[in-house]
Design an enzyme around this catalytic site. Structure first.
Site, PDB file in Angstrom:
ATOM      1  N   LYS A   1      32.271  19.527  35.829  1.00 36.48           N
ATOM      2  CA  LYS A   1      32.245  20.602  36.826  1.00 36.48           C
ATOM      3  C   LYS A   1      30.874  21.253  36.786  1.00 36.48           C
ATOM      4  O   LYS A   1      30.420  21.713  35.740  1.00 36.48           O
ATOM      5  CB  LYS A   1      33.320  21.654  36.531  1.00 36.48           C
TER       6      LYS A   1
ATOM      7  N   ASP B  17      31.388  23.067  42.013  1.00 33.77           N
ATOM      8  CA  ASP B  17      32.027  24.394  42.023  1.00 33.77           C
ATOM      9  C   ASP B  17      31.061  25.428  42.600  1.00 33.77           C
ATOM     10  O   ASP B  17      30.487  26.228  41.862  1.00 33.77           O
ATOM     11  CB  ASP B  17      32.432  24.722  40.578  1.00 33.77           C
TER      12      ASP B  17
ATOM     13  N   LYS C  94      31.938  27.429  45.319  1.00 37.29           N
ATOM     14  CA  LYS C  94      32.744  28.540  45.873  1.00 37.29           C
ATOM     15  C   LYS C  94      32.147  29.092  47.164  1.00 37.29           C
ATOM     16  O   LYS C  94      31.770  30.268  47.249  1.00 37.29           O
ATOM     17  CB  LYS C  94      32.879  29.672  44.849  1.00 37.29           C
TER      18      LYS C  94
ATOM     19  N   ASP D 235      31.597  32.080  53.667  1.00 34.12           N
ATOM     20  CA  ASP D 235      30.670  32.457  54.750  1.00 34.12           C
ATOM     21  C   ASP D 235      31.415  32.240  56.074  1.00 34.12           C
ATOM     22  O   ASP D 235      32.617  31.967  56.063  1.00 34.12           O
ATOM     23  CB  ASP D 235      29.404  31.579  54.660  1.00 34.12           C
TER      24      ASP D 235
ATOM     25  N   THR E  59      39.331  35.776  38.280  1.00 33.02           N
ATOM     26  CA  THR E  59      40.057  36.344  37.127  1.00 33.02           C
ATOM     27  C   THR E  59      39.289  37.512  36.505  1.00 33.02           C
ATOM     28  O   THR E  59      39.825  38.214  35.655  1.00 33.02           O
ATOM     29  CB  THR E  59      40.315  35.269  36.061  1.00 33.02           C
TER      30      THR E  59
ATOM     31  N   ARG F 108      33.370  25.863  27.145  1.00 31.42           N
ATOM     32  CA  ARG F 108      32.837  26.049  25.788  1.00 31.42           C
ATOM     33  C   ARG F 108      33.615  25.378  24.663  1.00 31.42           C
ATOM     34  O   ARG F 108      32.981  24.934  23.699  1.00 31.42           O
ATOM     35  CB  ARG F 108      32.643  27.550  25.528  1.00 31.42           C
TER      36      ARG F 108
END
Ligand code: C5P
Length: 238
Positions: free
Chosen positions: A37, A65, A67, A70, A125, A216
């Site tokens: 990703k 990714d 996002k 617009d 989140t 991570r």
């Protein structure tokens, strides 16, 4: 892809601006996980050319990714511009509305059988109920996630991003076949980092997650390939 259903659902988040580090992270992941990703941090630093280098290094499917959020015409243009990278997944903010999501899905469909999945981002989140109230949103984050997930499905998107916490409710509302892409995953015994509401990979899959985004716990490990293998083993054993 390596045709292992446990491995194929894992996409490793490559969050760095350091090109050489990103390449050395990606290279050993080929054949172990389902994809990489790449988000704004790497993309803004290295652009499509950098993305191509990571895809070549890993030989893995790409989740781009970025996002997008617009006006419909611009988002459609951005999705179309991403198609030469042959992404497996692209995403847009569901809050961009029905017309914007439809335009994104239509642009992706121009790639024919190789089209990317178009996934909607519901509520970030990092936002809690007070943050949502401050920007004028009525109702809790949970209600807003469900509303946007249903809107995304109606617009013809393939699924949504949701937190581990929301998997069960979104799956119940949107039914089977709607892809749930889930970050905030922590293998048993790994550090939480800044993620607060986490589940293990096996818990997330049991609830109905389709794609697990893991950063991570794999990328910060001493041996990322070994950490990735151990997530696959954890899933296979569940
Ligand atoms: O390192 P970690 O496993 O926390 O990385 C999670 C990845 O998922 C990061 O790339 C992060 O930007 C992304 N993400 C997230 N929470 C969201 C949406 C995306 O952690 N709600």
């Amino acid at each position: 892809m390596n045709q292992n259903p446990h491995a194929d659902r894992i996409f490793v988040a490559i969050d760095t601006t350091d090109l050489e580090r990103a390449i050395s992270l990606c290279r050993p992941l080929g054949g172990i996980v389902g994809g990489i990703k790449i988000g704004k941090e790497f993309f803004v630093a290295h652009g499509p050319q950098g993305v191509r280098r990571l895809c070549e290094a890993s030989k893995l499917p790409l989740f781009l990714d970025l996002k997008f959020h617009d006006i419909p015409n611009t988002v459609a243009g951005a999705v179309r511009a991403a198609l030469p990278l042959k992404p497996h997944i692209v995403n847009v903010h569901a809050a961009g509305g029905m017309a914007m999501m439809r335009a994104a899905a239509a642009a992706a469909a121009e790639a024919g059988a190789d089209r990317p999945l178009v996934i909607g981002v519901t509520v970030l989140t990092s936002l809690d109920n007070d943050d949502l109230k401050a920007i004028g949103m009525v109702g809790s984050a949970a209600v807003q996630v469900q509303r946007l997930a249903l809107l995304a499905r109606e617009a013809g998107l393939d699924g949504v991003v949701c937190s581990p916490h929301e998997i069960a409710a979104v799956r119940a509302a949107c039914g089977p076949g709607f892809k749930l892409v889930v970050p905030g995953i922590r293998p048993a015994g790994s550090a939480m980092g800044d993620q607060k509401r986490v589940l293990t990979p096996a818990e997330a899959v049991a609830l109905g997650a389709d794609v697990l985004v893991i950063g991570r716990p794999i990328t910060a490990a001493d041996e990322p390939a070994r950490a990735a293998r151990s997530v696959v083993a954890e899933l296979a054993a569940a």
